[in-house]
Design a protein around this motif. Structure first.
Motif, PDB file in Angstrom:
ATOM      1  N   VAL A  38       3.097  84.013  50.584  1.00 31.38           N
ATOM      2  CA  VAL A  38       3.466  82.803  49.715  1.00 31.38           C
ATOM      3  C   VAL A  38       2.431  82.995  48.439  1.00 31.38           C
ATOM      4  CG1 VAL A  38       2.874  80.091  49.636  1.00 31.38           C
ATOM      5  CG2 VAL A  38       4.286  81.326  51.628  1.00 31.38           C
ATOM      6  N   GLY A  39       1.257  83.284  48.612  1.00 27.11           N
ATOM      7  CA  GLY A  39       0.370  83.237  47.662  1.00 27.11           C
ATOM      8  C   GLY A  39       0.726  84.221  46.532  1.00 27.11           C
ATOM      9  N   ALA A  40       1.108  85.274  46.775  1.00 30.59           N
ATOM     10  CA  ALA A  40       1.288  86.625  46.002  1.00 30.59           C
ATOM     11  C   ALA A  40       2.777  86.032  45.138  1.00 30.59           C
ATOM     12  CB  ALA A  40       1.602  87.777  46.730  1.00 30.59           C
ATOM     13  N   GLY A  41       3.621  85.466  45.905  1.00 27.15           N
ATOM     14  CA  GLY A  41       4.880  84.843  45.539  1.00 27.15           C
ATOM     15  C   GLY A  41       4.542  83.728  44.372  1.00 27.15           C
ATOM     16  N   PHE A  42       3.592  82.912  44.519  1.00 24.08           N
ATOM     17  CA  PHE A  42       3.219  81.987  43.593  1.00 24.08           C
ATOM     18  C   PHE A  42       2.508  82.597  42.373  1.00 24.08           C
ATOM     19  CE2 PHE A  42       2.554  78.319  47.006  1.00 24.08           C
ATOM     20  CZ  PHE A  42       3.799  78.038  46.743  1.00 24.08           C
ATOM     21  N   VAL A  43       1.864  83.768  42.506  1.00 28.24           N
ATOM     22  CA  VAL A  43       1.342  84.473  41.364  1.00 28.24           C
ATOM     23  C   VAL A  43       2.484  85.028  40.741  1.00 28.24           C
ATOM     24  CG1 VAL A  43       0.089  86.481  40.727  1.00 28.24           C
ATOM     25  CG2 VAL A  43      -0.741  85.099  42.506  1.00 28.24           C
ATOM     26  N   VAL A  44       3.519  85.417  40.982  1.00 36.45           N
ATOM     27  CA  VAL A  44       4.856  85.906  40.439  1.00 36.45           C
ATOM     28  C   VAL A  44       5.271  84.731  39.617  1.00 36.45           C
ATOM     29  CG1 VAL A  44       7.097  87.030  40.689  1.00 36.45           C
ATOM     30  CG2 VAL A  44       5.535  87.722  42.150  1.00 36.45           C
ATOM     31  N   VAL A  45       5.556  83.708  40.315  1.00 31.53           N
ATOM     32  CA  VAL A  45       6.099  82.388  39.503  1.00 31.53           C
ATOM     33  C   VAL A  45       5.073  82.197  38.289  1.00 31.53           C
ATOM     34  CG1 VAL A  45       6.620  79.950  39.785  1.00 31.53           C
ATOM     35  CG2 VAL A  45       7.107  81.641  41.659  1.00 31.53           C
ATOM     36  N   LYS A  46       3.974  82.256  38.544  1.00 33.64           N
ATOM     37  CA  LYS A  46       3.103  81.796  37.534  1.00 33.64           C
ATOM     38  C   LYS A  46       3.276  82.569  36.350  1.00 33.64           C
ATOM     39  CE  LYS A  46      -0.031  79.139  35.353  1.00 33.64           C
ATOM     40  NZ  LYS A  46       0.524  77.616  34.702  1.00 33.64           N
ATOM     41  N   ILE A  47       3.251  84.069  36.478  1.00 33.88           N
ATOM     42  CA  ILE A  47       3.319  84.742  35.337  1.00 33.88           C
ATOM     43  C   ILE A  47       4.828  84.891  34.870  1.00 33.88           C
ATOM     44  CG2 ILE A  47       3.515  87.569  35.027  1.00 33.88           C
ATOM     45  CD1 ILE A  47       1.560  87.884  37.237  1.00 33.88           C
ATOM     46  N   THR A  48       5.922  84.678  35.774  1.00 34.21           N
ATOM     47  CA  THR A  48       6.941  84.552  35.258  1.00 34.21           C
ATOM     48  C   THR A  48       7.262  83.335  34.248  1.00 34.21           C
ATOM     49  OG1 THR A  48       7.839  85.611  37.006  1.00 34.21           O
ATOM     50  CG2 THR A  48       9.553  84.316  35.637  1.00 34.21           C
ATOM     51  N   THR A  49       6.792  82.108  34.718  1.00 36.64           N
ATOM     52  CA  THR A  49       7.058  80.934  33.902  1.00 36.64           C
ATOM     53  C   THR A  49       6.133  80.895  32.616  1.00 36.64           C
ATOM     54  OG1 THR A  49       5.346  79.795  35.369  1.00 36.64           O
ATOM     55  CG2 THR A  49       7.755  79.592  36.004  1.00 36.64           C
ATOM     56  N   SER A  50       5.028  81.799  32.548  1.00 39.85           N
ATOM     57  CA  SER A  50       4.370  81.717  31.453  1.00 39.85           C
ATOM     58  C   SER A  50       4.724  82.796  30.435  1.00 39.85           C
ATOM     59  CB  SER A  50       2.778  82.021  31.697  1.00 39.85           C
ATOM     60  OG  SER A  50       2.354  81.082  32.843  1.00 39.85           O
ATOM     61  N   LEU A  51       5.452  83.703  30.684  1.00 38.21           N
ATOM     62  CA  LEU A  51       5.813  84.872  29.923  1.00 38.21           C
ATOM     63  C   LEU A  51       7.228  84.995  29.687  1.00 38.21           C
ATOM     64  CD1 LEU A  51       3.362  87.461  31.137  1.00 38.21           C
ATOM     65  CD2 LEU A  51       2.935  85.958  29.431  1.00 38.21           C
ATOM     66  N   VAL A  52       8.156  84.442  30.384  1.00 42.70           N
ATOM     67  CA  VAL A  52       9.562  84.637  30.666  1.00 42.70           C
ATOM     68  C   VAL A  52      10.148  83.436  29.849  1.00 42.70           C
ATOM     69  CG1 VAL A  52      11.493  85.497  31.750  1.00 42.70           C
ATOM     70  CG2 VAL A  52       9.434  86.541  32.401  1.00 42.70           C
ATOM     71  N   ARG A  53      11.195  83.637  29.142  1.00 38.04           N
ATOM     72  CA  ARG A  53      12.058  82.521  28.495  1.00 38.04           C
ATOM     73  C   ARG A  53      12.761  82.037  29.723  1.00 38.04           C
ATOM     74  NH1 ARG A  53      12.707  86.306  24.926  1.00 38.04           N
ATOM     75  NH2 ARG A  53      14.795  86.440  25.459  1.00 38.04           N
ATOM     76  N   THR A  54      13.447  80.814  29.694  1.00 38.89           N
ATOM     77  CA  THR A  54      14.224  80.237  30.537  1.00 38.89           C
ATOM     78  C   THR A  54      15.590  81.026  30.704  1.00 38.89           C
ATOM     79  OG1 THR A  54      14.912  78.313  29.100  1.00 38.89           O
ATOM     80  CG2 THR A  54      13.215  77.914  30.793  1.00 38.89           C
ATOM     81  N   PRO A 178       4.097  91.059  41.056  1.00 40.19           N
ATOM     82  CA  PRO A 178       3.297  90.528  39.585  1.00 40.19           C
ATOM     83  C   PRO A 178       2.770  91.446  38.740  1.00 40.19           C
ATOM     84  CG  PRO A 178       2.262  89.907  41.476  1.00 40.19           C
ATOM     85  CD  PRO A 178       3.511  90.560  41.970  1.00 40.19           C
ATOM     86  N   ALA A 179       2.023  92.314  39.524  1.00 41.86           N
ATOM     87  CA  ALA A 179       1.364  93.617  38.734  1.00 41.86           C
ATOM     88  C   ALA A 179       2.485  94.259  37.802  1.00 41.86           C
ATOM     89  CB  ALA A 179       0.764  94.345  39.725  1.00 41.86           C
ATOM     90  N   TRP A 180       3.606  94.856  38.577  1.00 42.27           N
ATOM     91  CA  TRP A 180       4.539  95.507  37.571  1.00 42.27           C
ATOM     92  C   TRP A 180       5.294  94.658  36.687  1.00 42.27           C
ATOM     93  CZ3 TRP A 180       4.997 100.378  37.334  1.00 42.27           C
ATOM     94  CH2 TRP A 180       4.411 101.182  38.593  1.00 42.27           C
ATOM     95  N   LEU A 181       5.237  93.430  36.891  1.00 40.71           N
ATOM     96  CA  LEU A 181       6.049  92.529  35.894  1.00 40.71           C
ATOM     97  C   LEU A 181       5.116  92.505  34.739  1.00 40.71           C
ATOM     98  CD1 LEU A 181       8.438  90.498  35.166  1.00 40.71           C
ATOM     99  CD2 LEU A 181       7.089  88.684  36.340  1.00 40.71           C
ATOM    100  N   PHE A 182       3.900  92.230  34.909  1.00 44.82           N
ATOM    101  CA  PHE A 182       2.765  92.022  33.852  1.00 44.82           C
ATOM    102  C   PHE A 182       2.710  93.427  33.063  1.00 44.82           C
ATOM    103  CE2 PHE A 182      -1.340  92.449  31.870  1.00 44.82           C
ATOM    104  CZ  PHE A 182      -1.461  91.043  31.339  1.00 44.82           C
TER     105      PHE A 182
END
Length: 449
Positions: A38-54, A178-182
């Motif tokens: 869950v914690g790692a999933g929230f990190v993915v969400v934070k990176i995605t919402t900060s860097l990826v357009r809707t 999240p690491a790969w996404l970043f």
């Protein structure tokens, strides 16, 4: 009620005979993996919402929806049968190795079929609707090949009760995304492609690390499996299971395509992100209960112990619905704080959407507890029928509500579909609980673990 409590008590007494210490260890490792996940999933969400357009996330969500559909039709039933057959034959090392090798080949062929189907869907969608599904076809093809292999690996670790390895596998997958996404976004990859590629890179790395985990048997014994029996089982229930998966896809995923058609791709991204965030605790709760209870269910099913199977399901249902209800209340109360922190202004919608999705997933978790019963006794028709009712409800409500209420309407449609699905499954299960289960014939080589 007295009957249900009695069944739960019998299950608890039987668990004591099956090494309660081992079960506690399995539960602890699985739960810790879920919490960290869950914690790692929230990190993915934070990176995605900060860097990826809707809009970019909407494009990725639409492509991933097609991937989910193809996996449901082609590889999903194969994974179900692999898991069930492996539990029945795991006591024989040669057969276990043979089944693992056999299903790896079958899944590869299934992935090829899924890739061809996706290519046709992408081309057709671009011609008919102008939707550029082909822009992410490279990452999507890789995901179609990699994802089923990771699911099969998880099946094996679960069957062998290697919960520590399974927990590490699940946590690693969540943490690597999240690491790969970043890194991909930093390298300048297209945002929609990066969302999918991050999953692909994580899966491929884990498959490389775990490549030697499967059981190995001497070459002379590795084919000691009942291949005709496997084919017969697949023919008997494949389309019923696949049909159930398709209907589940309609019930859980078709919303985003109605939103795209009636609203916009940007709103698809917002809805898919919110759905992912607010359903995450429930999905992980469901996954944890699945890991803990499935060995108990399938070991009893292998002995054709209908009462034992029913008792485990009732215990799981009580735990899952109670836990999900408590979690839903907490999510609703904390939704403003969590939403502002994780989703930000681009993706945050409001408490009404959170409330609707949270309540819907209480019924979702309860419904999956009941489906485990029908899978254990190899009776898939009730799942198909209940899923059909839920899918029809979801499509009907989506057509009516999305045009008027937007993504809140999609959430209300999901709630209505999950309620109908759960109630239908409950009605069918009570009918089976009150009768002696007519067990399907097993192949001659089946051994009871």
């Amino acid at each position: 009620m007295t009957t249900l409590i009695g069944r739960v008590q019998r299950v608890l007494r039987s668990i004591e005979k099956e090494r309660i210490a081992r079960l506690s260890s399995d539960s602890a490792w699985s739960l810790s993996g879920s919490v960290i996940g869950v914690g790692a999933g929230f990190v993915v969400v934070k990176i995605t919402t900060s860097l990826v357009r809707t809009t970019a996330y909407g494009d990725a969500a639409l492509a991933l929806g097609v991937v989910a559909l193809l996996n449901a039709v082609v590889t999903g039933p194969l994974l179900v049968f692999h898991n069930r057959l492996y539990f029945e034959h795991r006591a024989n090392a040669a057969q276990a190795a043979g089944y693992a090798r056999y299903f790896r080949k079958v899944l590869f062929c299934g992935s090829v079929v899924a890739v061809i189907a996706y290519s046709l869907v992408a081309a057709g969608a671009e011609i008919l609707t102008g939707r550029a599904y082909a822009t992410v076809i490279g990452p999507t093809v890789l995901l179609l090949f990699a994802q089923p292999s990771l699911s099969m690996l998880a099946n094996y670790l679960e069957a062998e009760r290697r919960q520590r390895s399974l927990a590490i596998l699940n946590v690693s997958q969540k943490a690597l995304v999240p690491a790969w996404l970043f890194l991909l976004l930093y390298a300048g990859a297209a945002q929609s492609a990066a969302v999918i590629l991050a999953q692909v890179c994580s899966v491929v790395l884990l498959l490389a690390v775990y490549r030697r985990v499967y059981p190995r048997a001497p070459a002379a014994n590795s084919t000691a499996i009942d291949a005709p029996g496997i084919v017969q089982t697949l023919r008997a229930s494949f389309w019923s299971v696949a049909g159930g998966y398709i209907l589940m896809w309609v019930m859980t995923t078709v919303d985003r395509y109605f939103i795209e058609a009636l609203r916009s791709t940007s709103e698809v991204g917002v809805y898919a992100m919110n759905y992912g965030v607010w359903s995450m605790p429930f999905l992980l709760l469901n996954g944890w209960l699945e890991v803990v209870t499935r060995p108990l269910l399938y070991s009893r099913a292998a002995r054709q112990d209908g009462r034992g199977v029913a008792g485990v399901v009732v215990a799981r249902l009580l735990v899952s619905v109670t836990s999900a209800a408590v979690g839903a209340v907490l999510l609703i109360l904390l939704s403003d704080s969590i939403g502002q922190l994780l989703l930000g202004t681009k993706y945050w919608v409001g408490r009404l959407l959170v409330t609707t999705l949270a309540v819907a997933h209480v019924f979702f978790v309860g419904g999956y507890a009941v489906t485990a019963y029908f899978l254990a006794i190899k009776q898939t028709t009730p799942i198909f029928t209940a899923s059909l009712l839920g899918a029809v409800t979801n499509v009907t409500l989506n057509m009516v509500l999305i045009r008027r209420l937007g993504i809140e309407g999609a959430a209300l449609a999901t709630l209505g579909a999950y309620v109908i699905w759960f109630v239908a499954l409950g009605v069918f299960a009570m009918r089976y609980f009150g009768t002696n289960v007519k067990w399907p014939l097993r192949t001659a080589s089946t051994s009871v673990p």
